[in-house]
Design a protein around this motif. Structure first.
Motif, mmCIF file in Angstrom:
data_model
loop_
_atom_site.group_PDB
_atom_site.id
_atom_site.type_symbol
_atom_site.label_atom_id
_atom_site.label_comp_id
_atom_site.label_asym_id
_atom_site.label_seq_id
_atom_site.Cartn_x
_atom_site.Cartn_y
_atom_site.Cartn_z
ATOM 1 N N ARG A 84 46.366 57.466 46.630
ATOM 2 C CA ARG A 84 46.789 56.285 47.407
ATOM 3 C C ARG A 84 45.821 55.114 47.269
ATOM 4 O O ARG A 84 45.488 54.433 48.235
ATOM 5 C CB ARG A 84 46.985 56.653 48.877
ATOM 6 N N LEU A 85 45.379 54.873 46.040
ATOM 7 C CA LEU A 85 44.562 53.693 45.781
ATOM 8 C C LEU A 85 45.443 52.456 45.805
ATOM 9 O O LEU A 85 46.651 52.530 45.585
ATOM 10 C CB LEU A 85 43.869 53.819 44.419
ATOM 11 N N SER A 86 44.834 51.307 46.061
ATOM 12 C CA SER A 86 45.600 50.065 46.114
ATOM 13 C C SER A 86 46.145 49.723 44.734
ATOM 14 O O SER A 86 45.559 50.108 43.715
ATOM 15 C CB SER A 86 44.720 48.921 46.608
ATOM 16 N N PRO A 87 47.263 48.986 44.669
ATOM 17 C CA PRO A 87 47.811 48.597 43.360
ATOM 18 C C PRO A 87 46.801 47.875 42.482
ATOM 19 O O PRO A 87 46.766 48.086 41.269
ATOM 20 C CB PRO A 87 48.984 47.684 43.737
ATOM 21 N N LYS A 88 45.958 47.042 43.082
ATOM 22 C CA LYS A 88 44.970 46.313 42.296
ATOM 23 C C LYS A 88 43.924 47.252 41.698
ATOM 24 O O LYS A 88 43.479 47.066 40.564
ATOM 25 C CB LYS A 88 44.279 45.241 43.157
ATOM 26 N N THR A 89 43.537 48.281 42.464
ATOM 27 C CA THR A 89 42.574 49.249 41.959
ATOM 28 C C THR A 89 43.169 50.063 40.823
ATOM 29 O O THR A 89 42.519 50.300 39.800
ATOM 30 C CB THR A 89 42.099 50.185 43.090
ATOM 31 N N VAL A 90 44.425 50.487 41.007
ATOM 32 C CA VAL A 90 45.111 51.242 39.950
ATOM 33 C C VAL A 90 45.209 50.394 38.683
ATOM 34 O O VAL A 90 44.961 50.879 37.565
ATOM 35 C CB VAL A 90 46.514 51.691 40.410
ATOM 36 N N GLU A 91 45.545 49.117 38.858
ATOM 37 C CA GLU A 91 45.653 48.222 37.701
ATOM 38 C C GLU A 91 44.303 48.070 37.001
ATOM 39 O O GLU A 91 44.226 48.100 35.764
ATOM 40 C CB GLU A 91 46.168 46.860 38.147
ATOM 41 N N ALA A 92 43.230 47.927 37.782
ATOM 42 C CA ALA A 92 41.891 47.758 37.194
ATOM 43 C C ALA A 92 41.459 49.021 36.454
ATOM 44 O O ALA A 92 40.917 48.951 35.342
ATOM 45 C CB ALA A 92 40.886 47.410 38.286
ATOM 46 N N TYR A 93 41.690 50.182 37.056
ATOM 47 C CA TYR A 93 41.345 51.447 36.401
ATOM 48 C C TYR A 93 42.148 51.615 35.112
ATOM 49 O O TYR A 93 41.614 52.026 34.080
ATOM 50 C CB TYR A 93 41.620 52.616 37.346
ATOM 51 N N GLY A 94 43.447 51.300 35.184
ATOM 52 C CA GLY A 94 44.275 51.414 33.997
ATOM 53 C C GLY A 94 43.813 50.496 32.885
ATOM 54 O O GLY A 94 43.789 50.875 31.706
ATOM 55 N N ARG A 95 43.396 49.295 33.251
ATOM 56 C CA ARG A 95 42.906 48.330 32.265
ATOM 57 C C ARG A 95 41.630 48.838 31.600
ATOM 58 O O ARG A 95 41.455 48.711 30.381
ATOM 59 C CB ARG A 95 42.679 46.985 32.945
ATOM 60 N N ASP A 96 40.744 49.443 32.390
ATOM 61 C CA ASP A 96 39.496 49.956 31.832
ATOM 62 C C ASP A 96 39.748 51.100 30.848
ATOM 63 O O ASP A 96 39.089 51.189 29.801
ATOM 64 C CB ASP A 96 38.569 50.435 32.961
ATOM 65 N N VAL A 97 40.682 51.982 31.180
ATOM 66 C CA VAL A 97 40.954 53.105 30.277
ATOM 67 C C VAL A 97 41.690 52.631 29.028
ATOM 68 O O VAL A 97 41.419 53.103 27.915
ATOM 69 C CB VAL A 97 41.741 54.214 31.002
ATOM 70 N N ARG A 98 42.598 51.675 29.179
ATOM 71 C CA ARG A 98 43.272 51.126 28.000
ATOM 72 C C ARG A 98 42.256 50.479 27.050
ATOM 73 O O ARG A 98 42.363 50.602 25.831
ATOM 74 C CB ARG A 98 44.335 50.092 28.413
ATOM 75 N N THR A 99 41.276 49.788 27.613
ATOM 76 C CA THR A 99 40.229 49.167 26.783
ATOM 77 C C THR A 99 39.451 50.239 26.028
ATOM 78 O O THR A 99 39.112 50.068 24.845
ATOM 79 C CB THR A 99 39.276 48.334 27.666
ATOM 80 N N PHE A 100 39.160 51.340 26.712
ATOM 81 C CA PHE A 100 38.439 52.437 26.064
ATOM 82 C C PHE A 100 39.279 53.057 24.942
ATOM 83 O O PHE A 100 38.769 53.351 23.854
ATOM 84 C CB PHE A 100 38.084 53.499 27.102
#
Length: 320
Positions: free
Chosen positions: A32-48
């Motif tokens: 239940r993380l916030s949408p913004k946190t999920v988006e930021a985490y997803g962006r970091d993993v996509r970059t990796f």
């Protein structure tokens, strides 16, 4: 952004993309993380994953991720630092990828041991910068803005929001999520808010804050439905947090406060001032909704720093 779109944008092999989408759903629904946190985490993993595509010479499969070495991860962090990322951003990027790696292990997709073997970048710990008590009270007083050409109900509204931030230690999102039916008026002396991670807590509301909310409701020209927002904007819709931030910025200039005097700084002020008056650290932790006491303990450092500064400034032998 949907899970499918996030997965489609992940530059990786099909099995990694499927795991990536499942991980995003896990963050959003189970953690239940916030949408913004999920988006930021997803962006970091996509970059990796994009880095791995170049680093490995092709889209990374789950087997490739499991086979990574600490040297591969250090190469990623070095590349990101060369792109201008500071240590705090690098730490977040590593945390996101560690979360993904833990998810792979928990779901039986493989153990990527390299992520546990690499140290996080060191980040200087900055202490919260609370607003002095007198200034905090002035920010929560509608009369501080009496000279502004704004409607009385708007000034009363902003003062009520700020009073909740300082008087209850709320995040601005928590204050603006209150409904009219939850308003601390007419004998109601506590509120219930849902903070980070969906954690609910009950908070006492002191009389001064109750009065500020009551004054706002008496002035408000809009008919507020019990299930609707307590704080509304000029057209009667939910109040945008930027309006409150702008109000604090205007008063900051009038009161001669630094740029660090923001709405969130009032939450820091709530904790620091309670501690300075003898408040118990465990109680402050519960009031703030911190999951860990270590997060709350930073306010003890703030209080010690304040005492040391006062000693250095006023002790007769301090400059001898």
């Amino acid at each position: 952004m949907t899970d499918a779109l996030n997965a489609a944008l992940a530059p990786a092999a099909a099995d990694t993309c499927a795991a990536f989408a499942d991980w995003l759903r896990h963050l959003a629904t189970e953690r239940r993380l916030s949408p913004k946190t999920v988006e930021a985490y997803g962006r970091d993993v996509r970059t990796f994953l994009a880095f791995l595509q170049n680093h490995l010479g092709g889209p990374a499969s789950l087997a490739d991720i499991v086979a990574l070495t600490p040297r591969d991860l250090r190469a990623f962090l070095s590349a990101r630092r060369n792109e201008g990322l500071v240590s705090r951003s690098l730490m977040r990027a590593l945390a996101a990828n560690r979360s993904f790696a833990r998810f792979l292990a928990r779901t039986g997709r493989g153990e990527a041991a390299a992520f546990a073997a690499v140290r996080s970048p060191k980040v200087p710990r900055s202490l919260p910068k609370p607003v002095p008590p007198a200034a905090a009270r002035a920010l929560a007083d509608a009369d501080t803005r009496a000279g502004e050409e704004r409607e009385a109900w708007v000034l009363a509204r902003d003062a009520a929001v700020i009073a909740l931030l300082y008087g209850c230690g709320l995040r601005i999102s928590e204050a603006l999520s209150l409904t009219r039916g939850e308003a601390p008026v007419d004998g109601v002396d506590r509120i219930e808010v849902t903070g980070k991670g969906g954690k609910t807590r009950q908070l006492p509301v002191i009389p001064a804050v109750q009065t500020a909310v009551r004054d706002y409701l008496a002035e408000c020209p809009w008919r507020l439905a019990p299930e609707g927002p307590l704080f509304v904007g000029a057209k009667g819709g939910p109040l945008n947090p930027r309006i409150v931030q702008a109000a604090v910025a205007r008063m900051r200039g009038a009161l001669g406060l630094p740029d660090t005097a923001t709405p969130h700084a009032l939450r820091h002020s709530f904790a620091t001032h309670l501690l300075a008056r003898g408040g118990d650290l465990r109680t402050i932790q519960e009031l703030l909704g911190h999951a860990s006491l270590s997060t709350t303990q930073i306010y003890t450092e703030v209080d010690v720093a304040r005492l040391m500064a006062a000693h250095a400034a006023f002790h007769p032998r301090a400059r001898a």
